[in-house]
Design an enzyme around this catalytic site. Sequence first.
Site, PDB file in Angstrom:
ATOM      1  N   GLU A 205       0.816  -1.215   0.000  1.00 41.15           N
ATOM      2  CA  GLU A 205       0.000   0.000   0.000  1.00 41.15           C
ATOM      3  C   GLU A 205       0.851   1.268   0.000  1.00 41.15           C
ATOM      4  O   GLU A 205       0.447   2.299  -0.540  1.00 41.15           O
ATOM      5  CB  GLU A 205      -0.957   0.012   1.190  1.00 41.15           C
TER       6      GLU A 205
ATOM      7  N   LYS B 149     -17.669  -0.447   5.804  1.00 39.37           N
ATOM      8  CA  LYS B 149     -18.156  -1.428   4.839  1.00 39.37           C
ATOM      9  C   LYS B 149     -19.681  -1.401   4.693  1.00 39.37           C
ATOM     10  O   LYS B 149     -20.201  -1.532   3.586  1.00 39.37           O
ATOM     11  CB  LYS B 149     -17.695  -2.827   5.270  1.00 39.37           C
TER      12      LYS B 149
ATOM     13  N   PHE C  65     -11.689  -7.181  13.761  1.00 41.51           N
ATOM     14  CA  PHE C  65     -10.609  -7.629  12.891  1.00 41.51           C
ATOM     15  C   PHE C  65     -10.255  -6.525  11.889  1.00 41.51           C
ATOM     16  O   PHE C  65     -11.131  -5.975  11.229  1.00 41.51           O
ATOM     17  CB  PHE C  65     -11.030  -8.901  12.146  1.00 41.51           C
ATOM     18  N   GLN C  66      -8.994  -6.214  11.797  1.00 39.11           N
ATOM     19  CA  GLN C  66      -8.463  -5.175  10.900  1.00 39.11           C
ATOM     20  C   GLN C  66      -9.108  -3.805  11.150  1.00 39.11           C
ATOM     21  O   GLN C  66      -9.287  -3.013  10.225  1.00 39.11           O
ATOM     22  CB  GLN C  66      -8.588  -5.588   9.429  1.00 39.11           C
TER      23      GLN C  66
ATOM     24  N   MET D 107      24.438   8.496   3.277  1.00 37.93           N
ATOM     25  CA  MET D 107      24.320   9.805   3.914  1.00 37.93           C
ATOM     26  C   MET D 107      24.506   9.691   5.426  1.00 37.93           C
ATOM     27  O   MET D 107      25.147  10.543   6.054  1.00 37.93           O
ATOM     28  CB  MET D 107      22.960  10.433   3.582  1.00 37.93           C
TER      29      MET D 107
END
Lengths: 564, 85
Positions: free
Chosen positions: A58, A170, A120-121, A475
Amino acid sequence: MADGSIRKGTRLSGAAWLIRALEEEGVETLFGYPGGAIMPVYDALVGSRLRHVLVRHEQGAALAAIGYARASGKVGVCMATSGPGATNLVTGIADAFLDSVPLLVITGQVPTTLMGTDAFQEVDVFGITLPIVKHSFLVRRPEDIVATVREAFAIAREGRPGPVLIDLPKDVAVAMVEADPPTRIERRPAPPSVSGLARARALLAASERPVIYAGGGVGMAGAEDALRRFHATTRAPAVLTLKALGALDPDDPMVLGMLGMHGNQGANHAVQEADLLIVAGARFDDRATGRLATFAPKARVIHLDADPAEIGKLREADAAICGDLARALDALAQPLAIDPWRARCAAWRAEHAWRYDAPGTDVYAPLLLKQLSEKARARFGERTVITCDVGQHQMWVAQHCRFPRISAHLTSGGLGTMGFGLPAAIGARFARPDCEVICVSGDGSIMMNVQELATLHRYGLKVKIVLLDNSALGMVRQWQELFFAERYSEVDLSDNPDFVEVARAFRIPAIAIDRRDQVGPALDALLAAETSMLLHVRIDPRANVWPLVPPGKSNGEMIERRAA
Amino acid sequence: MSERRALVVRLRRTEGALLRLLGLVQRRGFEIADIATAPAEAGVWRVRLELESVRDPGPLARQIEKLYDVVAVDAVGSGSAPVTT
């Protein structure tokens, strides 16, 4: 549009309305990754005329959407599911926030009945992202979706651009509703107008040593042409921030290059000696100013910016002009009688011009990047976009490549996001199919989003990757050498994978070089390739970026290369 | 030297608006010493903040004005005395 138009009386799911609303906003391409809570939206995508680009992480979706936005000037769109999908977007949202990129982020959320139950999630992405969004919406009623999308686009674009989040539970996505007509809820009040034009004109006319200090806001405001006109009329010496590179012709003797920590000494000298700074779309970032209290100590300040909150944030302005940057620059332009100052600045510019005569047969990265830029220009004219990651190679790109416009140089300026380069190149490729897209990366950075090589292969994209490999986090290693008494801590990457084999495993052709005499032919082969290709370049692990302003020091205290 | 000032913000009563305001104030380097909220006109809160900081509140007020849910920043008082509006 015929069948996609939003008419009262049409009954669709919330997710279908979302897709319709994106189509109505003119979205053509979006980047994302499906999952449980966003499944209704992915279902509604089937048959839509939106082109969805399936990335492999993502974060890649968010950064690709940023590359798309920055290369095209349009709003970038990305989406992911709830929970880990949403948290993986967070770095990209922060990147867009700090670089003021118009970005619409859509996240699935667990159903409203489960929100707040540790489902969940379930994560509170609305809460997590509050400090790094321009605005965010949690849509609780499906009939609000169309208006919310329209509002989100307007907010992302207007004034100083930025990321806007829409979190979509949802159950809201699956509910069937008629949409309300998509009128805008409310227009943002115009920013307070600061009438500083007369004062600014007087300051400019009275100045003997003016310097234009231009930032990335010039590009966002569509004011590059106006800046060029202003520069042509005033012939005032100009310095550019990292994100303004490309706004002015680097070959012009009155363009002194990048200012700041790894800028050009000539640019920093001019700023330190200036009696007036014309600050256009820049924000006195610490990488540009060095120690703020000693920055441009003799200068008065004219500050032009779209964002009133930038005026006086870090440096008081003697005259401030908020609002349309192009119109302000045009109104301010006047010929200036400053020949002695121009001569001084031209002398600094000549004295501190980049040199490419490094001894040895190793690949010299600054020279390679200069050649890359020249060869791309010879082959493609101005139709080249260069993206980069973060670290030493990023500064070398800024110093030694030339850009025909701001949107030809995609670099993560504010957040400094390692892993930016490859997904940004993917976004740029979709945004500007007419352009050649080159990604310059490092051996540290490339591994941050290396999975997106699979996206190159999947979509048959042509992105040329130049991987500068010094077997270290260069760096950080450089800072440990210079400022931490050579106590090297966790910067050794000498056990890197074989990057040529890595690329080939993703079905991307790759070649490797390690000598200076191989550079020319290798770059020719890279630029001539009709597919994506990776050029692995082994460089001296001890090479540092010069010159530099040590941390906490004034830009007047730049140090040059140490004797070997 | 830290100074105490009062700021009155009129805020649309939308999801997250109060969190957004308080978060911005803290992130920009101002400590919230006191807070009072009351409904103003329909759908709008009046939020009175007492802030302590060594920083100039001018830029903070402009940053608050940029928040999408903010209707207005009504008053900025200064000094340690309570400010009434």
